[in-house]
Design an enzyme around this catalytic site. Structure first.
Site, short mmCIF file in Angstrom:
data_model
loop_
_atom_site.label_atom_id
_atom_site.label_comp_id
_atom_site.label_asym_id
_atom_site.label_seq_id
_atom_site.Cartn_x
_atom_site.Cartn_y
_atom_site.Cartn_z
N ASP A 46 0.84 -1.20 0.00
CA ASP A 46 0.00 0.00 0.00
C ASP A 46 0.88 1.25 0.00
OD1 ASP A 46 0.88 -0.07 2.60
OD2 ASP A 46 -1.09 0.13 3.53
N SER A 47 2.21 1.06 0.02
CA SER A 47 3.15 2.17 -0.22
C SER A 47 2.84 2.83 -1.56
CB SER A 47 4.59 1.66 -0.20
OG SER A 47 4.75 0.55 -1.07
N ASP A 85 -1.15 -6.45 -0.47
CA ASP A 85 -1.23 -5.80 0.84
C ASP A 85 -2.67 -5.43 1.17
OD1 ASP A 85 0.08 -4.86 3.05
OD2 ASP A 85 1.03 -3.15 2.05
N LYS A 115 -0.67 -9.54 2.90
CA LYS A 115 0.10 -9.00 4.02
C LYS A 115 -0.80 -8.06 4.81
CE LYS A 115 3.25 -5.58 3.73
NZ LYS A 115 2.64 -4.62 4.68
N GLU A 117 -0.76 -5.48 8.58
CA GLU A 117 0.07 -4.88 9.63
C GLU A 117 -0.47 -5.21 11.01
OE1 GLU A 117 0.58 -0.67 8.95
OE2 GLU A 117 1.30 -0.99 6.90
N GLU A 180 9.84 -4.04 10.09
CA GLU A 180 10.15 -2.71 9.53
C GLU A 180 10.59 -1.75 10.62
OE1 GLU A 180 7.27 -0.95 6.83
OE2 GLU A 180 8.38 0.95 6.82
O1 KIV Z 1 3.57 -1.09 1.62
C1 KIV Z 1 4.70 -1.55 1.47
O2 KIV Z 1 5.32 -1.40 0.41
C2 KIV Z 1 5.28 -2.30 2.56
C3 KIV Z 1 6.70 -2.74 2.45
C4 KIV Z 1 7.61 -1.58 2.45
C5 KIV Z 1 7.07 -3.76 3.45
O3 KIV Z 1 4.62 -2.54 3.52
#
Ligand code: KIV
Length: 262
Positions: A46-47, A85, A115, A117, A180
């Protein structure tokens, strides 16, 4: 064609002490390049809110956007494991919403895992997803979706809490965990303690694998980059130079020339 990287491959890599290489990607052309480079795991992070959409945090990213980006990345990845994510508020409300949204990343977008958090607080979700056949990569330490709660993007140093979070997500069934923004010695201790692989970002050299944001390492993102980022290319510089030449040639009547006409 090389065989697809799976959850089992990653566990085997940890036991053989082979480093896992992970990277983010957000679209088809870069997914192909990353996959060809034999990166083991492609995360549609989600970056993308910050590096592709120009937001100041990851919070505005929606579930539909994650499904879209995951789908176009999955299309370009033949070897790498594709992990989608879960964006902010796609899993924090109700368990049924979380399962439904995680399922979308596998069903509609072609991810092999998701993924999310959080540590101890998300263990119920990790268990339920794993039971439903959805492999979960956990993410502890500096968790960007909690930026307001953390008071900014801050390195997390509470050793006992980090170790407890790591142990609990493993016990809940996560197949790997992103560490992280935590001190290297704590990341090493967690890596030595867990059976599942740790994937570090700003967590030192002793994790089982490393991940970076693609746009940071290729020098596309020219905004603030954290201390742990190493820039391996200057794509923004190359793009700027190409664009400058195009503008100059069109204005000067040099493009298109004979070679580029029918
Ligand atoms: O959102 C993302 O790209 C991430 C990674 C940097 C681990 O969570």
């Amino acid at each position: 064609m090389a065989s697809k990287v799976t959850v089992t491959t990653l566990l085997q890599m940890k036991s053989k002490k082979e480093k896992i290489v992970a990277l983010t990607a957000y679209d088809y052309p870069f997914s192909r390049l990353v996959d060809e480079s034999e990166v083991d795991v492609i995360l549609i992070g989600d970056s993308l809110g910050m590096v592709v959409q120009g937001e100041s945090s990851t919070l505005p990213v929606t579930m539909d956007e994650m499904v879209y980006h995951t789908r176009i990345v999955a299309r370009g990845a033949s070897r790498a494991m594709v992990v989608g994510d879960m964006p902010f508020m796609s899993y924090q409300t109700e368990l049924s919403d979380a399962l439904f949204n995680a399922g979308r990343l596998l069903k509609e977008a072609g991810a092999a895992a998701i993924k999310l958090e959080g540590g101890a607080s998300v263990c119920g979700l990790v268990e339920a997803m794993t039971r439903a056949g959805i492999p979960v990569m956990a993410h502890i330490g500096l968790t960007p979706q909690s930026v307001h709660q953390m008071g900014g993007f801050r390195v997390q140093r509470d050793r006992d809490r980090l170790l407890e979070d790591a142990r609990q997500v493993e016990a809940a069934g996560a197949f790997s965990v992103v560490l992280e923004g935590i001190p290297a010695d704590i990341a090493k201790e967690i890596t030595d303690t867990l059976k599942i692989p740790t994937i570090g970002i700003g967590a030192g050299p002793d994790c089982d694998g490393q991940i970076l944001v693609l746009h940071d390492l290729l020098g596309i993102n020219e905004g603030h980059v954290p201390k742990f980022v190493k820039k391996y290319a200057d794509l923004a510089g190359a793009a700027r130079e190409g664009l400058r030449r195009y503008v100059k040639e069109v204005r000067g009547g040099k493009f298109p020339d004979k070679e580029h006409c029918y």
